[in-house]
Write a protein that holds these residues in place. Sequence first.
Motif, PDB file in Angstrom:
ATOM      1  N   UNK A  65      -3.662   7.351  -6.965  1.00  0.00           N
ATOM      2  CA  UNK A  65      -4.852   6.399  -6.677  1.00  0.00           C
ATOM      3  C   UNK A  65      -6.108   6.969  -5.766  1.00  0.00           C
ATOM      4  N   UNK A  66      -5.422   7.395  -4.193  1.00  0.00           N
ATOM      5  CA  UNK A  66      -6.680   7.649  -3.372  1.00  0.00           C
ATOM      6  C   UNK A  66      -7.764   8.279  -4.428  1.00  0.00           C
ATOM      7  N   UNK A  67      -7.520   9.567  -5.379  1.00  0.00           N
ATOM      8  CA  UNK A  67      -8.267  10.133  -5.478  1.00  0.00           C
ATOM      9  C   UNK A  67      -9.031   9.021  -6.985  1.00  0.00           C
ATOM     10  N   UNK A  68      -8.286   8.701  -7.700  1.00  0.00           N
ATOM     11  CA  UNK A  68      -9.137   7.431  -8.195  1.00  0.00           C
ATOM     12  C   UNK A  68     -10.204   6.665  -7.913  1.00  0.00           C
ATOM     13  N   UNK A 101       0.895  -1.305   0.225  1.00  0.00           N
ATOM     14  CA  UNK A 101       0.081  -0.072   0.110  1.00  0.00           C
ATOM     15  C   UNK A 101       0.625   1.607   0.170  1.00  0.00           C
ATOM     16  N   UNK A 102       0.210   2.407   0.031  1.00  0.00           N
ATOM     17  CA  UNK A 102       0.976   4.000   0.330  1.00  0.00           C
ATOM     18  C   UNK A 102       1.224   4.055   1.491  1.00  0.00           C
ATOM     19  N   UNK A 103       1.964   4.581   2.792  1.00  0.00           N
ATOM     20  CA  UNK A 103       3.679   4.703   2.143  1.00  0.00           C
ATOM     21  C   UNK A 103       4.627   3.535   2.180  1.00  0.00           C
ATOM     22  N   UNK A 104       3.770   2.822   1.560  1.00  0.00           N
ATOM     23  CA  UNK A 104       4.722   1.147   1.352  1.00  0.00           C
ATOM     24  C   UNK A 104       5.436   1.336   0.337  1.00  0.00           C
ATOM     25  N   UNK A 108      10.870   8.298  -9.186  1.00  0.00           N
ATOM     26  CA  UNK A 108      10.499   9.902  -9.440  1.00  0.00           C
ATOM     27  C   UNK A 108       8.112   9.405  -9.329  1.00  0.00           C
ATOM     28  N   UNK A 109       8.055   8.470  -8.723  1.00  0.00           N
ATOM     29  CA  UNK A 109       6.651   8.153  -8.216  1.00  0.00           C
ATOM     30  C   UNK A 109       6.041   9.131  -6.968  1.00  0.00           C
ATOM     31  N   UNK A 110       6.614   9.607  -6.465  1.00  0.00           N
ATOM     32  CA  UNK A 110       5.902  10.290  -5.118  1.00  0.00           C
ATOM     33  C   UNK A 110       4.348  11.117  -5.691  1.00  0.00           C
ATOM     34  N   UNK A 111       3.651  11.354  -6.692  1.00  0.00           N
ATOM     35  CA  UNK A 111       2.701  12.368  -7.307  1.00  0.00           C
ATOM     36  C   UNK A 111       1.783  11.079  -7.428  1.00  0.00           C
ATOM     37  N   UNK A 112       2.584  10.105  -8.177  1.00  0.00           N
ATOM     38  CA  UNK A 112       1.720   9.619  -8.749  1.00  0.00           C
ATOM     39  C   UNK A 112       0.458   8.759  -7.900  1.00  0.00           C
ATOM     40  N   UNK A 113       2.041   8.265  -6.937  1.00  0.00           N
ATOM     41  CA  UNK A 113       1.275   7.083  -6.447  1.00  0.00           C
ATOM     42  C   UNK A 113       0.103   7.419  -5.056  1.00  0.00           C
ATOM     43  N   UNK A 114       0.015   8.848  -5.131  1.00  0.00           N
ATOM     44  CA  UNK A 114      -1.289   9.338  -3.768  1.00  0.00           C
ATOM     45  C   UNK A 114      -2.230   9.752  -4.988  1.00  0.00           C
ATOM     46  N   UNK A 171      -4.926  13.491  -0.690  1.00  0.00           N
ATOM     47  CA  UNK A 171      -4.563  12.709  -1.157  1.00  0.00           C
ATOM     48  C   UNK A 171      -6.120  12.021  -2.645  1.00  0.00           C
ATOM     49  N   UNK A 172      -7.571  12.287  -1.923  1.00  0.00           N
ATOM     50  CA  UNK A 172      -8.609  12.352  -2.226  1.00  0.00           C
ATOM     51  C   UNK A 172      -8.957  13.533  -3.696  1.00  0.00           C
ATOM     52  N   UNK A 173      -8.528  14.835  -2.901  1.00  0.00           N
ATOM     53  CA  UNK A 173      -8.999  15.829  -3.994  1.00  0.00           C
ATOM     54  C   UNK A 173      -8.099  17.030  -4.612  1.00  0.00           C
ATOM     55  N   UNK A 174      -6.911  16.933  -4.713  1.00  0.00           N
ATOM     56  CA  UNK A 174      -5.848  17.663  -5.111  1.00  0.00           C
ATOM     57  C   UNK A 174      -4.183  16.712  -4.967  1.00  0.00           C
ATOM     58  N   UNK A 175      -4.487  15.689  -5.566  1.00  0.00           N
ATOM     59  CA  UNK A 175      -3.456  14.730  -5.283  1.00  0.00           C
ATOM     60  C   UNK A 175      -1.642  15.642  -6.003  1.00  0.00           C
ATOM     61  N   UNK A 176      -2.238  16.672  -7.454  1.00  0.00           N
ATOM     62  CA  UNK A 176      -1.489  17.003  -7.779  1.00  0.00           C
ATOM     63  C   UNK A 176      -0.350  18.135  -7.156  1.00  0.00           C
ATOM     64  N   UNK A 177      -1.509  18.892  -6.386  1.00  0.00           N
ATOM     65  CA  UNK A 177      -1.203  20.027  -5.894  1.00  0.00           C
ATOM     66  C   UNK A 177      -0.405  19.798  -5.139  1.00  0.00           C
ATOM     67  N   UNK A 178      -0.152  18.746  -3.987  1.00  0.00           N
ATOM     68  CA  UNK A 178       1.002  18.083  -2.794  1.00  0.00           C
ATOM     69  C   UNK A 178       1.863  17.911  -3.637  1.00  0.00           C
TER      70      UNK A 178
END
Length: 361
Positions: free
Chosen positions: A284-287, A99-102, A276-282, A230-237
């Motif tokens: 998943x919550x939005x999806x 899972x995340x952040x694992x 380089x997957x810090x952003x793409x990993x989170x 993560x569920x609302x604005x993952x790209x912002x973070x």
Amino acid sequence: MSSHITPFRVEIPQAALDDLQTRLDLARFTDEVSDAYGVSVSRVRRLAEYWRNGYDWRAWEARLNAYPQFTTDIDGQRIHFLHVRAAREDALPLILTHGWPGSIVEFLDVIEPLSEDFHLVIPSLPGFGFSGPTTEGGWGTVRTAQAWAELMERLGYDRYGAVGNDAGSMVSPEIGRIAPSNVVGVHVTQIFSFPSGDPAEFVDMTEEEQAAMGVLQRFWEEMGAFNTLHSQQPQTLAHALADSPVGLLGWNAQLFDHDLDDDFVLTNVALYWLTGTAGSSIRMYYENAKAAPLPAEPTTTPIGLASAKGDFESIRRFAERDHKNIAQWHTYDTGGHYAAHIAPGVYADDVRAFFSGLLQG
């Protein structure tokens, strides 16, 4: 679409490690009044200092490379996975999902004991680690479960078990729903079944169940901000996480308990940074937040729980509403959220007992 499977080795360029060292050397730390506001400055400073002057990525890279690894493309996405076969050809295959952040690092300590009895497939979630950033949207729980079913078919496994922790505890039951004739059982460390809002569900709750509800309420009130963001604005973070290893460390450390060893924490964080997957990993919550609701019908594949005190406390009356075939329900005093790392012997024994019981039954 190609079903080609390609051997893979972890080989992070030295330039990437040198860049990381420079960023750690130039780190700026925030001020602090107390640690009541979140992950403390003192903890992040200590971990960052060890990351700069003691932590050895190459040693962990070698440990990962001690196991066979591969990549394949499924549904337009690269999927990375470890594939460790047991000595017995007829051993039951298991697919283990983190899972995340694992990351896949969660399961390194149980590879040896579990591979005595099972073929192991340990994939990196889409958008996590060596599976690389996701190349399009839609990679939530269900699409991942569909990809895992395809992966197991591609490997020639038509009868297997699904094992998971954290997000893996959501993905694994869905594999059973998607491929019920292939999945003999599902073993998880959390069953994420929540109250539906029907007052009848709260009638005659035991003290233990009420206490578990209290733990759940406190978590969402005091620790649930990451899920909302993560569920609302993952790209912002994601902009901050992609630019600062110390920022990534501080953010991900909120869900790494203090009793975890520094090497485990840093290896998980470093894996996100170096791929380089810090952003793409989170994302998943939005999806998952934007996806259609999961089917209302309960799962029927046998499911087993091995939870640990201090982790998410599953409540059986809600679990039985969502899963009609609970075959095992164990709670341990040790393990925490990363039981496969903290208590690998206990964890491996529980997984073994669950699937052995199913096969013998």
